[in-house]
Design an enzyme around this catalytic site. Structure first.
Site, PDB file in Angstrom:
ATOM      1  N   HIS A 204       0.813  -1.217   0.000  1.00 35.03           N
ATOM      2  CA  HIS A 204       0.000   0.000   0.000  1.00 35.03           C
ATOM      3  C   HIS A 204       0.844   1.263   0.000  1.00 35.03           C
ATOM      4  CE1 HIS A 204      -3.879  -1.949   1.661  1.00 35.03           C
ATOM      5  NE2 HIS A 204      -3.445  -2.465   0.555  1.00 35.03           N
ATOM      6  N   CYS A 524      -2.271  -9.201 -23.209  1.00 40.19           N
ATOM      7  CA  CYS A 524      -2.561  -8.483 -21.972  1.00 40.19           C
ATOM      8  C   CYS A 524      -1.631  -8.904 -20.835  1.00 40.19           C
ATOM      9  CB  CYS A 524      -4.020  -8.648 -21.575  1.00 40.19           C
ATOM     10  SG  CYS A 524      -4.488 -10.345 -21.307  1.00 40.19           S
TER      11      CYS A 524
HETATM   12  C1  PEP Z   1      -1.366 -13.659 -18.056  1.00 35.07           C
HETATM   13  O1  PEP Z   1      -1.284 -14.825 -17.668  1.00 35.07           O
HETATM   14  O2  PEP Z   1      -0.549 -13.133 -18.849  1.00 35.07           O
HETATM   15  C2  PEP Z   1      -2.466 -12.794 -17.591  1.00 35.07           C
HETATM   16  C3  PEP Z   1      -2.662 -11.606 -18.124  1.00 35.07           C
HETATM   17  O3  PEP Z   1      -3.235 -13.263 -16.566  1.00 35.07           O
HETATM   18  P1  PEP Z   1      -2.769 -13.223 -15.016  1.00 35.07           P
HETATM   19  O4  PEP Z   1      -1.483 -12.476 -14.953  1.00 35.07           O
HETATM   20  O5  PEP Z   1      -3.876 -12.599 -14.268  1.00 35.07           O
HETATM   21  O6  PEP Z   1      -2.614 -14.696 -14.734  1.00 35.07           O
END
Ligand code: PEP
Ligand code: MG
Length: 591
Positions: A204, A524
């Site tokens: 935090h 992502c």
């Molecule tokens: C990933 O695995 O790249 C992803 C975006 O999901 P997380 O990081 O939440 O597992």
């Protein structure tokens, strides 16, 4: 500043948590620890001890409420991020399990109120951290528990809290630790920078310091001995360095860095309004990932065109029972509304692997006995299909929230087409149920996409693309599963490399399959956030990237300097390489 005899220049290293360079005199703010003398009590005294505990709780609530009200003096964006941290503390000293268990310790273990608080908060924090491979969210929760314990003990033992009165304008604050409650006592316009001996990047404190926009380095070993009040200090919150008593050369370089950083900030500020487009006119969709709701204002400011990955796990964490449909609906609607018409991709619960959730255990949704290998066990979509009530409740909440703006649903850890078909059956069933119930649904129902996170999914991307409406490549897990390297295991972290040719090949296969099937595809994982990798990702055919909000302007800047045609030629060159080290060199040199 009175520096008659500055000592020699000293370099220290810590964890960079809030970017920027700051120069100023050291101001030390230490806090005397509150000592707990372990004390047994007589059974007849337990009522009085419980009353002492209750009084300390009332006092702590008053203090926190006052601090929360004081946040009003901070800029609005900072308030929006820090207030929820203080709210988390307030919630914990409400009718919480922590309070119930502490009372029980007094009456059953017959110990004093402060002993009970210290033991209970320690036990709870240990239990949170003992979960297999605790994630960031668990570490943050353990930190909250410890913090509330410290406050209660301080009030019980009448140990005074530190004050920052007397902090001169332009000073660098140096202390063992700094906590969100301190934010209300600091004036960011006066504070040049912060360095602490304790604290980590994911806690935090770092969220709070970033929200205040104050350059900061945490976890600096030896800081307390190295700097004396009044010493001139340079801190670099991007590199994670602290220099005490800088030489004239170091000082001159630091001054140049202060100016360069201010110029970069101004450039990124302007960048927010500029299009995310390559020099040869290819638009690249740039979106942000959301892990906890406090990130919403940051996302809104970053110039991101919506949320490419809303990790819904936060809805289920830090609570004893599962969130119902209405709780979830409110949270999703808030995020969708905040994006003002830009799309929000909500990933349904991705439980498993390193992500542990107490409420799921309490309600018997997940097996009591952990999988021998959780990363290969009942994770993501596998759990949801076993627990249709959990899955359908979440789908219902997302479908209803979708009325507020463009929304997409994302399924985690899919490895075969049957999973998508079954998930779609649930989705259709929920749509029918909500229609029967008379709920309002979006005119265009949210598309149903899947994460590509395993080599198996990537290699069957052509088949999966016939069933899924879009792909989101999760390079964090894809790298882990492809290279058989645990993403959280420090022993093998050197082997964890998203630039390994095998990972790149799987990204390419997925992107090409999406192109053939004419469905959207994004990256992502963390890889998308690295502006050095943008050239390669565009060259591999990606036109949509989602990342932490802070990275958006930097990646946009990279995009605006690139030509897609050159990216394609570059990617072709990279894909001919077999050595990850050579690939990294090519990528870094080209950037
Ligand atoms: C990933 O695995 O790249 C992803 C975006 O999901 P997380 O990081 O939440 O597992
Ligand atoms: Mg993942």
């Amino acid at each position: 500043m009175n520096r008659t005899n500055p000592g020699p220049e000293r370099h220290l290293v810590g964890m960079p948590v809030s970017p920027g360079v700051a120069i100023g005199p050291m101001f030390g703010a230490t806090e005397a620890p509150a000592l707990v003398q372990r004390r047994k009590i007589q059974a007849s005294d337990s009522g009085a001890e419980v009353s002492r505990l209750d009084a300390a709780i009332v006092q702590s609530r008053k203090q926190l409420t006052k601090l929360r009200n004081r946040l009003a003096v901070l800029p609005e964006d900072s308030q929006a991020e820090i207030a929820p941290l203080l709210d988390a503390y307030l919630q914990m000293i409400g009718p919480s399990r922590l309070v119930r268990q502490t009372r029980k310790r007094i009456t059953e273990a017959l110990v004093s109120a402060e002993t009970a608080v210290a033991d209970e908060t320690q036990a709870l924090a240990d239990a949170i951290l003992a979960l297999p491979g605790p994630g960031d969210s668990a570490r943050r929760h353990a930190e909250e528990v410890r913090e509330i314990g410290r406050r209660l003990v301080r009030n019980l033992t009448r140990t005074p809290f530190r004050s920052f009165a007397g902090l001169p304008s332009g000073a660098i604050l140096i202390c063992e630790s700094l906590r969100p409650a301190d934010a209300a006592l600091l004036d960011p316009s006066k504070l040049a920078g912060v360095a602490t001996e304790e604290g980590g990047a994911d806690g935090h404190t770092s969220v709070m310091l970033r929200a205040l926009g104050v350059p900061a380095v945490l976890s600096v070993e030896g800081l307390g001995q190295a700097a004396r009040p009044g010493d001139l200090v340079v801190i670099d919150g991007t590199a994670g360095t602290v220099v005490v008593n800088p030489s004239p050369t170091t000082l001159a370089a630091a001054k140049r860095a202060v100016i360069a950083f201010a110029q970069e900030r101004a450039r990124f500020g302007r960048m927010r309004r500029l299009a995310s487009v390559t020099q040869d006119g290819h638009s690249i969709e740039l979106q942000a990932n959301l892990e906890i709701p406090v990130e919403l204002p940051l996302i809104a400011q970053s110039g991101a065109a919506g949320i490419g990955l809303l990790r819904s796990e936060f809805m289920f964490m830090n609570r004893e029972t599962l969130p119902d449909e209405d709780d979830q609906y409110e949270a999703y609607r808030t995020a969708i509304e905040a994006m003002g018409g830009d799309p929000v991709t909500i990933r349904v619960l991705d439980w498993g692997g390193e992500k542990e959730i107490e409420a799921l255990q309490n309600e018997g949704v997940v097996p009591d006995v952990a999988d021998t290998n959780p990363a290969l066990g009942l994770r993501g979509i596998r759990l949801l299909l076993r627990q249709p009530a959990l899955f359908e409740t979440q789908l219902a909440a997302i479908l209803r929230a979708g009325v507020a703006g463009p929304t997409r649903v994302l399924l985690p850890m899919v490895t075969n087409i049957a999973e998508i078909r079954t998930a779609r059956d649930h989705y259709d069933r929920v749509v029918r149920r909500l229609r029967r119930r008379g709920d309002r649904l979006p005119d265009k129902l949210p598309p149903l996409g899947i994460m590509i996170e395993t080599p198996g999914a990537a290699l069957s991307a052509d088949a999966l693309a016939q069933e899924a409406d879009f792909f989101a490549i999760g390079t964090n897990d894809l790298t882990m599963y492809t290279l058989a390297v645990d993403r959280g295991e420090t022993e093998v972290s050197e082997l964890y490399d998203p630039l390994h040719p095998a990972v790149l090949r799987l990204i390419q296969i997925t992107a090409e399959a999406a192109l053939r099937a004419n469905i959207g595809v994004s990256v992502c994982g963390e890889m998308a956030a690295n502006p050095h990798f943008t050239r390669l990702l565009i060259g591999l055919g990606l036109r949509s990237l989602s990342m932490n909000a802070a990275a958006v302007p930097r990646v946009k800047q990279a995009i605006r300097a690139l030509k897609a045609t050159e990216c394609v030629a570059f990617a072709a060159q990279v894909m001919r390489q077999s050595d990850p080290v050579a690939i990294r060199r090519m990528v870094m040199e080209a950037a």
